[in-house]
Structures are given as C-alpha cells and as structure tokens.
Design a protein around this motif. Structure first.
Motif, short mmCIF file in Angstrom:
data_model
loop_
_atom_site.label_atom_id
_atom_site.label_comp_id
_atom_site.label_asym_id
_atom_site.label_seq_id
_atom_site.Cartn_x
_atom_site.Cartn_y
_atom_site.Cartn_z
N MET A 106 0.87 -1.18 0.00
CA MET A 106 0.00 0.00 0.00
C MET A 106 0.91 1.23 0.00
O MET A 106 2.14 1.09 -0.01
CB MET A 106 -0.91 -0.01 1.23
CG MET A 106 -1.91 -1.16 1.27
SD MET A 106 -3.01 -1.08 2.72
CE MET A 106 -1.88 -1.59 4.02
N HIS A 107 0.30 2.40 0.05
CA HIS A 107 1.08 3.62 0.10
C HIS A 107 1.02 4.25 1.48
O HIS A 107 0.84 3.55 2.48
CB HIS A 107 0.63 4.57 -1.00
CG HIS A 107 1.07 4.13 -2.37
ND1 HIS A 107 0.65 4.74 -3.54
CD2 HIS A 107 1.89 3.12 -2.77
CE1 HIS A 107 1.20 4.14 -4.58
NE2 HIS A 107 1.95 3.16 -4.13
N GLU A 108 1.15 5.58 1.56
CA GLU A 108 1.40 6.23 2.84
C GLU A 108 0.19 6.31 3.75
O GLU A 108 0.34 6.52 4.96
CB GLU A 108 1.97 7.62 2.59
CG GLU A 108 3.34 7.57 1.90
CD GLU A 108 3.88 8.94 1.54
OE1 GLU A 108 3.12 9.94 1.69
OE2 GLU A 108 5.03 9.03 1.09
N LEU A 109 -1.02 6.14 3.22
CA LEU A 109 -2.22 6.20 4.06
C LEU A 109 -2.63 4.82 4.58
O LEU A 109 -3.57 4.72 5.38
CB LEU A 109 -3.39 6.81 3.28
CG LEU A 109 -3.18 8.22 2.72
CD1 LEU A 109 -4.44 8.70 2.02
CD2 LEU A 109 -2.79 9.19 3.83
N GLY A 110 -1.94 3.78 4.13
CA GLY A 110 -2.31 2.42 4.53
C GLY A 110 -2.23 2.18 6.03
O GLY A 110 -1.33 2.69 6.70
N ARG A 111 -3.18 1.38 6.56
CA ARG A 111 -3.19 1.03 7.98
C ARG A 111 -3.13 -0.48 8.18
O ARG A 111 -2.29 -0.99 8.91
CB ARG A 111 -4.45 1.58 8.69
CG ARG A 111 -4.50 3.09 8.83
CD ARG A 111 -5.68 3.51 9.70
NE ARG A 111 -5.52 3.05 11.07
CZ ARG A 111 -6.28 2.10 11.64
NH1 ARG A 111 -7.24 1.51 10.93
NH2 ARG A 111 -6.08 1.76 12.90
N THR A 112 -4.06 -1.20 7.54
CA THR A 112 -4.13 -2.65 7.72
C THR A 112 -4.33 -3.33 6.38
O THR A 112 -4.80 -2.72 5.41
CB THR A 112 -5.28 -3.05 8.68
OG1 THR A 112 -6.53 -2.73 8.07
CG2 THR A 112 -5.15 -2.35 10.02
N PHE A 113 -4.01 -4.63 6.36
CA PHE A 113 -4.12 -5.45 5.14
C PHE A 113 -4.56 -6.83 5.57
O PHE A 113 -4.04 -7.38 6.55
CB PHE A 113 -2.76 -5.50 4.44
CG PHE A 113 -2.68 -6.41 3.24
CD1 PHE A 113 -2.88 -5.92 1.97
CD2 PHE A 113 -2.39 -7.77 3.39
CE1 PHE A 113 -2.79 -6.75 0.85
CE2 PHE A 113 -2.29 -8.61 2.29
CZ PHE A 113 -2.49 -8.09 1.01
N ASP A 114 -5.52 -7.40 4.84
CA ASP A 114 -6.03 -8.72 5.19
C ASP A 114 -6.24 -9.52 3.91
O ASP A 114 -6.93 -9.06 2.99
CB ASP A 114 -7.35 -8.58 5.95
CG ASP A 114 -7.87 -9.91 6.48
OD1 ASP A 114 -7.44 -10.32 7.56
OD2 ASP A 114 -8.70 -10.53 5.78
N LEU A 115 -5.61 -10.72 3.83
CA LEU A 115 -5.71 -11.59 2.66
C LEU A 115 -6.31 -12.92 3.08
O LEU A 115 -5.79 -13.58 3.99
CB LEU A 115 -4.33 -11.80 2.04
CG LEU A 115 -4.21 -12.86 0.94
CD1 LEU A 115 -5.08 -12.51 -0.27
CD2 LEU A 115 -2.75 -13.01 0.52
N ARG A 116 -7.42 -13.30 2.43
CA ARG A 116 -8.11 -14.54 2.76
C ARG A 116 -8.26 -15.39 1.50
O ARG A 116 -8.34 -14.86 0.38
CB ARG A 116 -9.49 -14.26 3.35
CG ARG A 116 -9.45 -13.52 4.68
CD ARG A 116 -10.82 -13.06 5.15
NE ARG A 116 -11.43 -12.13 4.21
CZ ARG A 116 -11.13 -10.84 4.14
NH1 ARG A 116 -10.21 -10.34 4.94
NH2 ARG A 116 -11.73 -10.05 3.28
N VAL A 117 -8.32 -16.69 1.71
CA VAL A 117 -8.55 -17.65 0.62
C VAL A 117 -9.83 -18.41 0.93
O VAL A 117 -10.00 -18.94 2.03
CB VAL A 117 -7.38 -18.63 0.47
CG1 VAL A 117 -7.75 -19.74 -0.52
CG2 VAL A 117 -6.14 -17.89 -0.03
N ALA A 118 -10.73 -18.44 -0.05
CA ALA A 118 -11.96 -19.21 0.08
C ALA A 118 -11.91 -20.37 -0.90
O ALA A 118 -11.60 -20.19 -2.09
CB ALA A 118 -13.18 -18.35 -0.19
N SER A 119 -12.20 -21.57 -0.40
CA SER A 119 -12.28 -22.78 -1.23
C SER A 119 -13.53 -23.53 -0.83
O SER A 119 -13.59 -24.10 0.28
CB SER A 119 -11.04 -23.66 -1.04
OG SER A 119 -9.87 -22.99 -1.44
#
Length: 446
Positions: free
Chosen positions: A360-373
């Motif tokens: 992300m850039h300078e305003l980013g706070r959190t990141f969440d990556l999920r996988v659905a199967s």
C-alpha cells in the motif's frame, strides 16, 4: 539495603534463598549491560541492517548510538515494530517463517537495559558485527543514470515518475532466478522496483510490431532521457510478465529451495523504477539502481509472481474509479479474484503459495488476505500496522493451497483524516493501492 542473597557465594542459591525469603528480600537479576546482554541480541537480529552501510537509519553495533536511542528502541521492539515483520506471525493468520522475531527473553533483556542504567559493560568477548547482507554468487546489472522528473498536472502521479529501462541479461542458456538484491542509488526516492521478462523477438500486443520494435520506439520517444514512462506494467503493448518486485525494507531475497523464476536465453528484462519525489531533499538527485541476480541451471518448480490490485484496476472500470472517503480513521476497501482470474490454469492441481508481499502507500493502515475454497475460508496474511518504509516478501512455513475453485479476497484500510477530498487510486505515493503480490510454485513447463 544490599540484597541478602549476595552474601552467600560459597553456599549457592539453594542455601541463600530460604534466608533471603525469610528476611523479605527477593532475589534480583543482575543489571544487564550492552556488550554482555544486549549486543548478542542486536548482532543476531538487528545489526545486519543497523550498522554503517546498512539499511537502518542508525547503528546498533555501537554502544553510544544504542544508548542515545534506548527508549525509542525499547518502544519499537516491545510494540512489535522491530525487527520489521509486518505480517502477523502468531499463528492467527498464516504460518510464516519468522526466525528474526525477538523472543520473550530477548524483549525482557532489552527492556531492563533501556529502562535501567543502560550500562556499557566490558566489550571483550562481545559478538562481532555481522556483514552487511550481500547476495553471494550474483550477477550485477545497473539501470542508466537518470534524474527523475514528476508531472504535477497528473492527478494519478503528481509527485512521482515511473520509468522503464531495457536490460539485456546476456544469458547464453536458459536459467532460473533463485535470489535477488536491489540496491537503489538514491534510497530515499526509490519507492519500488519491478522486473519484467520480455522476449524481444516475439510479437508485441501492437499489431505488426515485435516487442523489440516497440521497446526501441518507446525508448526513442525521449532521446534526451533513458527509458520510457511506464505506469503499472512495462507498457500496454508489451506482455505483463513480472519476475519479482522490491520495495523499501527488503534486503537479500532468496526464493524457497527448489524454486526459481524462469528466464530464457532469448529474454531481456524491463526494469521498472518508481521514483517518489514528494517532499524529499534528494528529489533532484541522479539515480542509478543496481540489480544483483543469482542464477541456477535447474530447479524443481517454477516460481511465478502474481500481482493484483482491485483498487488500482478500478481506474479502468466504466463506472470507476473507486475512491476512498476523506476524513476517516479506518476507510476500508475490499476486492476479490478467482484463481482463474489470477491467470492460473484451471487444469492444474492445488497450487502452493510460497510467499506474499502486501503493498500500500502512505495512508495504509491494515491489510487482510483470505482464501476461500468451497465452504472453507481462511486468513493467510494480515498486517495490523502498515509501514511503507519496511516492506518485505514473507515466506510460509506451512504453505496455503489454491485449488481450482479457490478465490482470494483482500481488504485494505486507510487513515484518510488528512485528506480534504476523496483519495484516488493511482501510481503516485499520494494516491493509494491495495496490492497483493503472491509467489506461487508451478510445475515445470512441458
């Protein structure tokens, strides 16, 4: 009062403890010193960056430097910000290799030293400073010297320049890239580097032109400056075949054993450098960035780099672009793609994810990556406190699988309280991205 336990050297702790407890004096641990207690920790987990010539902004192999910053060091390590490891690695979301994380005992030693007398101790017997990390056995390539120039009239990159440079690797046989190291000439302005693979002799996406024809045309459009402007990929007319990416905070990157990114003897590189010129004293400096690549003749599986960003691609939607609302502490954005939409062959069996690199850039706070199967959904990477200055590729100890029915879903959040109007996605660091970079292992091509 001097602790009673110190009077019983000959009898040992077993004899001293009962009397000490009886007198109400608890045993005290000796005061930690820098050279005996703290330096062994920093040498193994910090000083490879925090030394003269390293990535860190100050030294931790020097007592005077460490003592002057002891409070800030303690805050950073107790808060989990240092050593930098942005993805959660407590087992709650993905199982990552995290050998650089500090143990509870190491955190306690640093805390007691930083909040105590900050004693120096005896340097004799202290561990040596580790060498600055260097990719051994690599081949060096340099981008041509250039002074980047931004275009203030471009709302998608008002303070930035993205420049692409063709590089001939000079290979006489097919190889595999199994490690890389990027060293910017002017570290403060290089926001990221992405290396793409292009076969000059193959047809481009522009009818009647080969890739070489198009690269020659692009390079020649600005004869007074090397390379060409290239937002997103190497160019709309060139194939999008990324090999790897670098961002600030990365050092030597080794692909997992048995994997490598394929490169043909017929291929060239297109090296994309994103220059961030916003409020930097070095904005008018000349840069030449070094790539060091390690090659091997054979690997067991291909390492393939996948990059996707639903926020950025909304720029190309008929009703887009999507924007982030201003004035919010936690403005969230979510996108998803199926495995097929990621460009992975539906005929392949479940595919291992080797590693992940959020961006992300300078305003980013959190990141969440999920996988659905099917009916199952799992979190495979989460960043709770984004730091644009310390990014990395995070390798899995237990590798997630993408089966033919899998999809990924990414949610990024941003602090837009300083924005006066909706924040646009875009190429500039004052714009935003919600970018998931994933390295997967694929079978060898037939």
């Amino acid at each position: 009062m001097r602790p009673t336990i110190l009077l019983f050297h000959a009898r040992g702790l077993a004899a001293a403890a009962p009397l000490a407890l009886a007198l109400g004096c608890a045993a005290q641990e000796p005061e930690p010193t820098f050279w005996q207690d703290v330096a062994p920790i920093t040498a193994s987990k910090c000083a490879s960056c925090h030394q003269e010539g390293g990535l860190g902004p100050f030294r931790l192999d020097d007592y005077t430097s460490a003592k002057a910053r002891a409070g800030a060091i303690d805050d950073a390590v107790q808060g989990g910000h240092m050593p930098p490891f942005l993805v959660a690695h407590d087992g709650s979301c993905g199982d990552f290799k995290d050998d650089e994380a500090l143990t509870a005992e190491e955190l306690d030693i640093i805390h007691r030293w930083a909040t105590g007398a900050r004693a120096e101790g005896d340097r004799a017997g202290a561990p040596p400073t580790p060498p600055v990390p260097t990719l051994e056995g690599g081949v060096d390539y340099m981008t041509p010297p250039i002074t980047p120039v931004a275009n203030p009239a471009d709302p998608l990159a008002a303070h930035d320049e993205w420049r692409c440079f063709p590089v001939d690797p000079g290979l006489d046989t097919d190889r595999f890239i199994t490690g890389y190291q990027v060293t910017p000439g002017v570290r403060s302005i290089v926001h990221h580097v992405t290396v793409y693979r292009v076969t000059p002799s193959e047809p481009s996406l522009v009818e009647g032109k080969t890739n070489q024809d198009l690269m020659t045309e692009l390079d020649g459009a600005s004869p007074d400056r090397p390379g060409w402007e290239c937002f997103g990929g190497p160019d709309d007319g060139l194939p999008f075949q990324p090999l790897f990416a670098w961002a600030p905070g990365q050092n030597v990157v080794d692909f997992p054993v048995g994997t490598g990114a394929p490169i043909s003897s017929k291929d060239h590189f297109v090296v994309q450098v994103h220059y961030n010129l916003h409020d930097h004293a070095d904005a008018s400096a000349e840069d030449s960035t070094r790539l060091r690549l390690r090659y091997e003749d054979t690997v067991e599986r291909r390492a393939v780099f996948l990059g996707a960003d639903g926020l950025l691609t909304s720029l190309f939607e008929p009703d887009g672009p999507d924007t982030l609302p201003p004035g919010q502490e936690d403005a969230a954005y979510t996108w998803s793609l199926t495995r097929a939409e990621l460009g992975l062959d539906a005929a392949l069996p479940p595919i291992e994810v080797l590693g992940v690199m959020p961006h992300m850039h300078e305003l980013g706070r959190t990141f969440d990556l999920r996988v659905a199967s099917g009916e199952q959904e799992s979190c495979i990477a989460r960043v709770d406190d984004w730091d644009v200055h310390w990014q990395g590729m995070y390798w899995y100890r237990t590798r997630p699988l993408l089966d033919p029915s899998s999809s990924i879903e990414v949610t990024c959040s941003y602090d837009t309280r300083g924005a006066q109007k909706p924040v646009l996605p875009g190429w500039g660091t004052q714009n935003e991205m919600c970018n998931a970079n994933i390295l997967v292992a694929l079978p060898m091509a037939p």
